[in-house]
Design a protein around this motif. Structure first.
Motif, PDB file in Angstrom:
ATOM      1  N   TYR A 132      25.005   5.679 -20.646  1.00 15.13           N
ATOM      2  CA  TYR A 132      24.570   5.964 -21.956  1.00 15.13           C
ATOM      3  C   TYR A 132      24.933   4.325 -22.737  1.00 15.13           C
ATOM      4  O   TYR A 132      26.668   4.322 -22.988  1.00 15.13           O
ATOM      5  N   ARG A 226      28.816   4.127 -21.332  1.00 10.44           N
ATOM      6  CA  ARG A 226      29.536   4.823 -21.310  1.00 10.44           C
ATOM      7  C   ARG A 226      29.227   5.548 -19.857  1.00 10.44           C
ATOM      8  O   ARG A 226      27.586   5.980 -19.788  1.00 10.44           O
ATOM      9  N   SER A 228      29.263   8.375 -16.563  1.00  7.65           N
ATOM     10  CA  SER A 228      30.016   9.571 -16.441  1.00  7.65           C
ATOM     11  C   SER A 228      29.657  10.244 -15.052  1.00  7.65           C
ATOM     12  O   SER A 228      27.813   9.973 -14.524  1.00  7.65           O
TER      13      SER A 228
HETATM   14  O1  AKG Z   1      27.549  12.203 -19.495  1.00  5.04           O
HETATM   15  C1  AKG Z   1      28.423  13.592 -20.197  1.00  5.04           C
HETATM   16  O2  AKG Z   1      29.651  13.507 -20.243  1.00  5.04           O
HETATM   17  C2  AKG Z   1      27.543  15.078 -19.434  1.00  5.04           C
HETATM   18  C3  AKG Z   1      26.347  15.004 -18.235  1.00  5.04           C
HETATM   19  C4  AKG Z   1      26.137  16.158 -18.464  1.00  5.04           C
HETATM   20  O3  AKG Z   1      25.036  16.639 -19.323  1.00  5.04           O
HETATM   21  C5  AKG Z   1      25.998  17.215 -17.135  1.00  5.04           C
HETATM   22  O4  AKG Z   1      27.376  16.238 -16.665  1.00  5.04           O
HETATM   23  O5  AKG Z   1      25.796  17.650 -16.725  1.00  5.04           O
END
Ligand code: AKG
Ligand code: FE2
Length: 237
Positions: A132, A226, A228
């Protein structure tokens, strides 16, 4: 914690993780991945051959951002995380079913659970990396990909809040029957993991356990980028 994830995960304090899951519905695992492991995973983002599908979130009105589903074989660290976390979570999942008066449904090992997914026509891997930029966000949602789902999933923060980005907190909202919703804002540092319910959790009320519904998302990223990693245990149709 990356060199031997299986051993490291086995060595976590599962008693307190399970207590946290029972009491809060979620559990944080500080330093689940090392900084080097996080950076290596971020490094896969531009390797198009590693992924089976890229999603522009805005296109589906899921939020603003992009994510990519890894293809099989998964990167070793992600495969190990999925395998190592599964058995303890399956135990908790079966205990939660018992609290709701239901029989156990989850086999002890990931391979047997994935065989159930495959039998149900769900055979595409679901682990994903998300990115993001400033202004991005992830709407509250559930990650379901067919009839078979595992009741827990894990997210790992791959870069550092306040240093690499601001805003962008993980959000978990719990909807209780006939009651107002409760929200949790969970700020994760680089390498921290978070275990949270995919759909539901049992909550102890005055007349026994009832089922609460959960959704998760990410608040707006104010600045920076960001990254993840989402580790979902069930495969997709
Ligand atoms: O980006 C995040 O912290 C959440 C990601 C998400 O929706 C997931 O891991 O299912
Ligand atoms: Fe998600």
């Amino acid at each position: 914690m990356t060199l031997n994830i299986l051993q490291a995960v086995a060595g976590l304090d599962w008693t307190s993780i399970q207590r946290s899951l029972d009491e809060q519905g979620y559990a944080r695992i500080p330093d689940l991945l090392s900084q080097a492991a996080c950076n290596a995973i971020i490094g896969t983002y531009e390797e198009e051959g590693s992924f089976r599908k890229t999603i522009d979130m805005a296109r589906y009105r899921f939020g603003i951002g992009e994510y990519k589903y890894y293809r099989d074989p998964l990167p070793e660290v992600i495969q190990q995380l999925r395998e190592a976390l599964y058995p303890e979570l399956a135990r908790t999942a079966n205990r939660w079913l018992e609290q709701l008066g239901k029989p156990p449904a989850y086999p002890q090992g990931l391979a047997d659970f994935l065989a159930q997914c495959h039998q149900a026509g769900q055979s595409r891997p679901t682990p994903l990396i998300l990115r993001y930029e400033a202004g991005g966000y992830n709407c509250l949602h559930q990650d379901l990909y067919g009839d078979v789902s595992f009741p827990f999933q894990t997210v790992v923060a791959l870069n550092q809040r306040e240093a690499d980005y601001t805003g962008g907190d993980f959000l978990l909202v719990e909807q209780r029957p006939r009651a107002q919703s409760r929200g949790h804002v969970i700020a994760l540092n680089q390498g921290d993991g978070l275990i949270f319910p995919t759909r539901h959790r049992p909550v102890l009320g005055t007349r026994g356990y009832y089922t609460a519904t959960l959704r998760h998302g990410v608040s707006t990223i104010a600045s920076g980028t960001r990254y993840s990693l989402g580790v979902i245990f069930h495969d997709a149709q």
